[in-house]
Scaffold this motif. Structure first.
Motif, PDB file in Angstrom:
ATOM      1  N   LEU A  57       0.863  -1.193   0.004  1.00 50.11           N
ATOM      2  CA  LEU A  57      -0.230   0.143  -0.043  1.00 50.11           C
ATOM      3  C   LEU A  57       0.994   1.381   0.055  1.00 50.11           C
ATOM      4  CD1 LEU A  57      -2.837   1.209   0.422  1.00 50.11           C
ATOM      5  CD2 LEU A  57      -2.612   1.203   2.861  1.00 50.11           C
ATOM      6  N   LYS A  58       0.677   2.233  -1.100  1.00 47.13           N
ATOM      7  CA  LYS A  58       1.414   3.290  -1.123  1.00 47.13           C
ATOM      8  C   LYS A  58       0.560   4.416  -0.320  1.00 47.13           C
ATOM      9  CE  LYS A  58       4.072   2.081  -5.290  1.00 47.13           C
ATOM     10  NZ  LYS A  58       4.246   2.426  -6.517  1.00 47.13           N
ATOM     11  N   LEU A  59       1.282   5.067   0.716  1.00 41.32           N
ATOM     12  CA  LEU A  59       0.524   6.316   1.270  1.00 41.32           C
ATOM     13  C   LEU A  59       1.358   7.405   1.343  1.00 41.32           C
ATOM     14  CD1 LEU A  59      -1.859   7.095   3.379  1.00 41.32           C
ATOM     15  CD2 LEU A  59      -0.409   6.082   5.062  1.00 41.32           C
ATOM     16  N   SER A  60       0.876   8.463   0.818  1.00 44.73           N
ATOM     17  CA  SER A  60       1.401   9.893   0.915  1.00 44.73           C
ATOM     18  C   SER A  60       0.527  10.474   2.296  1.00 44.73           C
ATOM     19  CB  SER A  60       1.232  10.816  -0.317  1.00 44.73           C
ATOM     20  OG  SER A  60       1.722  10.138  -1.318  1.00 44.73           O
ATOM     21  N   MET A  61       1.537  10.925   3.227  1.00 48.74           N
ATOM     22  CA  MET A  61       0.991  11.373   4.428  1.00 48.74           C
ATOM     23  C   MET A  61       1.603  12.520   4.919  1.00 48.74           C
ATOM     24  SD  MET A  61       3.034  10.397   6.681  1.00 48.74           S
ATOM     25  CE  MET A  61       4.604   9.753   6.497  1.00 48.74           C
ATOM     26  N   LEU A  62       1.247  13.312   5.925  1.00 49.33           N
ATOM     27  CA  LEU A  62       1.958  14.299   6.795  1.00 49.33           C
ATOM     28  C   LEU A  62       1.692  13.793   8.294  1.00 49.33           C
ATOM     29  CD1 LEU A  62       0.343  17.595   5.060  1.00 49.33           C
ATOM     30  CD2 LEU A  62       2.565  16.559   4.706  1.00 49.33           C
ATOM     31  N   LYS A  63       2.917  13.738   8.958  1.00 48.24           N
ATOM     32  CA  LYS A  63       3.005  13.027  10.302  1.00 48.24           C
ATOM     33  C   LYS A  63       2.388  14.024  11.380  1.00 48.24           C
ATOM     34  CE  LYS A  63       7.161  10.289   9.762  1.00 48.24           C
ATOM     35  NZ  LYS A  63       8.551  10.353  10.235  1.00 48.24           N
ATOM     36  N   PRO A  64       2.127  15.269  11.262  1.00 49.14           N
ATOM     37  CA  PRO A  64       1.682  15.914  12.424  1.00 49.14           C
ATOM     38  C   PRO A  64      -0.046  16.083  12.428  1.00 49.14           C
ATOM     39  CG  PRO A  64       3.202  17.298  11.192  1.00 49.14           C
ATOM     40  CD  PRO A  64       3.014  16.006  10.484  1.00 49.14           C
ATOM     41  N   SER A  65      -0.573  15.494  11.282  1.00 48.81           N
ATOM     42  CA  SER A  65      -1.942  15.638  11.084  1.00 48.81           C
ATOM     43  C   SER A  65      -2.748  14.342  11.656  1.00 48.81           C
ATOM     44  CB  SER A  65      -2.212  15.589   9.574  1.00 48.81           C
ATOM     45  OG  SER A  65      -3.715  15.216   9.231  1.00 48.81           O
ATOM     46  N   VAL A  66      -3.808  14.585  12.300  1.00 48.26           N
ATOM     47  CA  VAL A  66      -4.569  13.523  12.784  1.00 48.26           C
ATOM     48  C   VAL A  66      -5.568  12.775  11.822  1.00 48.26           C
ATOM     49  CG1 VAL A  66      -5.135  14.525  15.116  1.00 48.26           C
ATOM     50  CG2 VAL A  66      -6.583  14.989  13.374  1.00 48.26           C
ATOM     51  N   ASN A  67      -5.778  13.496  10.652  1.00 44.35           N
ATOM     52  CA  ASN A  67      -6.389  13.132   9.315  1.00 44.35           C
ATOM     53  C   ASN A  67      -5.495  11.834   8.963  1.00 44.35           C
ATOM     54  OD1 ASN A  67      -8.625  14.717   9.444  1.00 44.35           O
ATOM     55  ND2 ASN A  67      -7.297  16.256   8.581  1.00 44.35           N
TER      56      ASN A  67
END
Length: 292
Positions: free
Chosen positions: A65-75
């Protein structure tokens, strides 16, 4: 796994071959090579038919699974927790500073995170944390997190939509100014209003949080440990992650809410604790900064 399949495929074939050979050794050797060949071929074919599906079932595993994310975000924390709890083999890409790049925007014109990539999707990508969890749970039959029974599923869907439509806007208005996140267009915090007006709006949002929180407690949980019953559902993961942000404004969570988050973390272990540590670390950093 491959060795087991090879062994089980060879044994019947060898047995079958041995029987015709024994018959052929009799003095009155009749010309029955065709029958012998048939007898040898049948068990071999049977063996391969039986063992092949087993091998396929054993080797089947959830794809990368490829996931683009931002660590500080609860979403983003929501999907990061779910991916771990569901046991996905996944790769995370930190999208900090690249969500407005031409490459990212070409795939995701909404420039949002979290975002997953999956060839099975009509456009190849999907964003929105709840939609991502619903899709993955449906695709991989993860009923533990998202039951198929219409009534149970309806309650989980309702809890998530109520969170997104009612609770989260209050949480965003109350916490985003302290977190340094941009306010949504149309919000007082996004406007050129006097700081006093912005402060009033923030306080009003903080005061409004109590009501939807109580709805989750008395209606959606209804005496159960989690919205999903005895184990956390995708709605529970979304709610717990949302509650994490309230620490930045020292929001006095009711005891049940504190116990609830602790219970989810205990139940999911590292799957929850690791992404939560990133959010908590960011909140601690923000709180350590001198106020302007």
């Amino acid at each position: 796994m491959a060795k087991t399949v090879t062994k089980s495929a060879k044994k019947p074939a060898a047995k079958a071959a041995a029987k015709p050979a024994g018959k052929a050794a009799k003095p009155a050797a009749k010309p029955a090579p065709k029958a012998a060949a048939k007898a040898a071929a049948k068990p071999a074919a049977k063996a391969s038919t039986k063992t092949a599906p087993k091998a396929k079932a054993k080797s089947a595993k959830k794809p990368m699974l490829k996931l683009s994310m931002l660590k500080p975000s609860v979403n983003n924390m929501t999907v990061r927790v779910f991916a771990r709890a569901a046991g996905f083999d996944h790769a995370e890409t930190d999208a900090w500073g690249i969500t407005r790049s031409p490459e990212y925007m070409a795939r995701n014109p909404a420039h949002l995170t979290p975002m997953i990539e999956d060839k099975g999707l009509p456009r190849g990508v999907l964003w929105e944390s709840c939609a991502i969890m619903q899709y993955l749970a449906n695709k991989h039959g993860l009923e533990k997190f998202y039951p198929k029974a219409p009534a149970k599923r309806a309650m989980i869907d309702s809890a998530m939509f109520y969170l997104i439509g009612t609770l989260y806007p209050y949480v965003a208005r109350a916490t985003y100014p302290a977190l340094g996140f941009p306010q949504y267009a149309g919000e007082v915090g996004h406007s050129d209003a006097h700081p006093d007006k912005k402060s009033e709006a923030q306080k009003a949002a903080m005061a409004a949080i109590a009501e939807p929180l109580e709805v989750f407690h008395s209606f959606f949980r209804d005496g159960k440990p989690f919205i999903g019953g005895t184990s956390p559902s995708i709605a529970d993961i979304r709610l717990a992650a949302t509650l994490e942000f309230l620490a930045v404004i020292d929001y006095p969570l009711p005891k049940w809410a504190k116990d609830y988050v602790e219970a989810i973390e205990k139940k999911l272990g590292k799957a929850y604790a690791e992404p939560a540590a990133d959010v908590r670390g960011y909140i601690a950093y923000v709180r350590s900064q001198p106020k302007a």
